[in-house]
Design a protein around this motif. Sequence first.
Motif, PDB file in Angstrom:
ATOM      1  N   GLN A 165      35.602  50.009 -14.164  1.00 28.69           N
ATOM      2  CA  GLN A 165      34.651  48.978 -13.747  1.00 28.69           C
ATOM      3  C   GLN A 165      35.099  48.277 -12.469  1.00 28.69           C
ATOM      4  N   ALA A 166      36.412  48.165 -12.277  1.00 29.57           N
ATOM      5  CA  ALA A 166      36.930  47.458 -11.107  1.00 29.57           C
ATOM      6  C   ALA A 166      36.928  48.321  -9.854  1.00 29.57           C
ATOM      7  N   ILE A 167      37.293  49.601  -9.989  1.00 33.29           N
ATOM      8  CA  ILE A 167      37.530  50.452  -8.823  1.00 33.29           C
ATOM      9  C   ILE A 167      36.326  51.303  -8.441  1.00 33.29           C
ATOM     10  N   LEU A 168      35.553  51.785  -9.414  1.00 29.00           N
ATOM     11  CA  LEU A 168      34.468  52.726  -9.134  1.00 29.00           C
ATOM     12  C   LEU A 168      33.442  52.182  -8.139  1.00 29.00           C
ATOM     13  N   PRO A 169      32.940  50.935  -8.301  1.00 32.09           N
ATOM     14  CA  PRO A 169      31.941  50.445  -7.329  1.00 32.09           C
ATOM     15  C   PRO A 169      32.480  50.425  -5.893  1.00 32.09           C
ATOM     16  N   ILE A 170      33.735  49.992  -5.727  1.00 35.33           N
ATOM     17  CA  ILE A 170      34.325  49.936  -4.386  1.00 35.33           C
ATOM     18  C   ILE A 170      34.485  51.341  -3.818  1.00 35.33           C
ATOM     19  N   ALA A 171      34.964  52.260  -4.654  1.00 34.59           N
ATOM     20  CA  ALA A 171      35.186  53.637  -4.203  1.00 34.59           C
ATOM     21  C   ALA A 171      33.880  54.290  -3.757  1.00 34.59           C
ATOM     22  N   VAL A 172      32.828  54.112  -4.554  1.00 35.38           N
ATOM     23  CA  VAL A 172      31.525  54.692  -4.213  1.00 35.38           C
ATOM     24  C   VAL A 172      31.011  54.101  -2.902  1.00 35.38           C
ATOM     25  N   LEU A 173      31.133  52.795  -2.740  1.00 37.14           N
ATOM     26  CA  LEU A 173      30.647  52.111  -1.539  1.00 37.14           C
ATOM     27  C   LEU A 173      31.389  52.597  -0.291  1.00 37.14           C
ATOM     28  N   GLN A 175      31.625  55.956   4.694  1.00 38.24           N
ATOM     29  CA  GLN A 175      32.287  57.010   5.465  1.00 38.24           C
ATOM     30  C   GLN A 175      31.308  58.132   5.796  1.00 38.24           C
ATOM     31  N   LEU A 176      30.429  58.470   4.856  1.00 37.89           N
ATOM     32  CA  LEU A 176      29.436  59.513   5.096  1.00 37.89           C
ATOM     33  C   LEU A 176      28.434  59.096   6.161  1.00 37.89           C
ATOM     34  N   ALA A 180      38.798  62.706   1.342  1.00 32.01           N
ATOM     35  CA  ALA A 180      39.802  63.311   0.461  1.00 32.01           C
ATOM     36  C   ALA A 180      41.038  62.417   0.359  1.00 32.01           C
ATOM     37  N   GLN A 181      41.511  61.907   1.514  1.00 31.59           N
ATOM     38  CA  GLN A 181      42.671  61.015   1.510  1.00 31.59           C
ATOM     39  C   GLN A 181      42.376  59.729   0.741  1.00 31.59           C
ATOM     40  N   PHE A 182      41.174  59.209   0.934  1.00 34.25           N
ATOM     41  CA  PHE A 182      40.786  57.984   0.246  1.00 34.25           C
ATOM     42  C   PHE A 182      40.752  58.189  -1.268  1.00 34.25           C
ATOM     43  N   LEU A 183      40.177  59.315  -1.706  1.00 37.16           N
ATOM     44  CA  LEU A 183      40.076  59.581  -3.144  1.00 37.16           C
ATOM     45  C   LEU A 183      41.448  59.790  -3.776  1.00 37.16           C
ATOM     46  N   ILE A 184      42.362  60.416  -3.023  1.00 40.13           N
ATOM     47  CA  ILE A 184      43.742  60.555  -3.522  1.00 40.13           C
ATOM     48  C   ILE A 184      44.369  59.166  -3.690  1.00 40.13           C
ATOM     49  N   GLY A 185      44.125  58.292  -2.709  1.00 40.61           N
ATOM     50  CA  GLY A 185      44.617  56.923  -2.814  1.00 40.61           C
ATOM     51  C   GLY A 185      44.023  56.185  -3.993  1.00 40.61           C
ATOM     52  N   VAL A 186      42.726  56.371  -4.227  1.00 38.77           N
ATOM     53  CA  VAL A 186      42.051  55.740  -5.371  1.00 38.77           C
ATOM     54  C   VAL A 186      42.678  56.202  -6.677  1.00 38.77           C
ATOM     55  N   LEU A 187      42.964  57.499  -6.759  1.00 41.53           N
ATOM     56  CA  LEU A 187      43.579  58.044  -7.970  1.00 41.53           C
ATOM     57  C   LEU A 187      44.957  57.420  -8.214  1.00 41.53           C
TER      58      LEU A 187
END
Length: 230
Positions: free
Chosen positions: A13-21, A26-27, A38-45
């Motif tokens: 709930q905390a990270i998903l909205p920020i990650a999607v935004l 970026q797109l 890809a780098q951002f998603l690795i960081g999110v993980l």
Amino acid sequence: MEEIKDIAKEILQAILPIAVLVVIFQLILFEEPGLMIAQFLIGVLMVSIGLGLFLLGVKVGLLPLGEIIGSELPQRGSFVLIILFTFFLGIAVTVAEPDVRVLAAQIDIVSAGEVSKNILITFVAIGVAIFMAIAVARLLLGIPISYILVGGYLLVFALSLYVPPHFVPISFDSGGVTTGPMTVPFILALGVGLTSVLGGKSTMSDSFGYVALASIGPVMAVMILGVIYA
């Protein structure tokens, strides 16, 4: 197992909205964002795993420890011993706070070493420790929290008249970073533990307010540091 599920839900709930935004931006903004995403998603993980382990540690270790210390301390020590022990706990938990270290490092860089990170951490830790001790003394002596809050902020505003202008925002930021993920759970748990033994009929009202009081300390301490530097 149930705790792990609850923690995973909180993180999602905390990270998903920020990650999607961020991915959407970026797109939209970049022509070939594949590598950056890809780098951002690795960081999110990595952040998600780290946050999960931290929250698990807080629930399993830090919160119970704070409550145990808070409930046992009044039964084993005198007024002076309780105040001294709380003071040194305040220093220890503030020095361990990651947010405080980040702020101190940034100020050290921006000021080109004029305001050393070690000096800033020391003053912030002492400020938190003093007001944690005051918060416990307030409980033991039955002083209303509003008196200390109003008096503390009046003193802060009075000090701001004599502090170099660039120290005023640093002071208030110092108060903000002490409400970080390390300090807040421990202070709250300590307060609940203490009031469970000492609070009597006012246990509910006395269990909270420790973080508000502890946040005044570093603001005042850094302003005093600014007066010294002036």
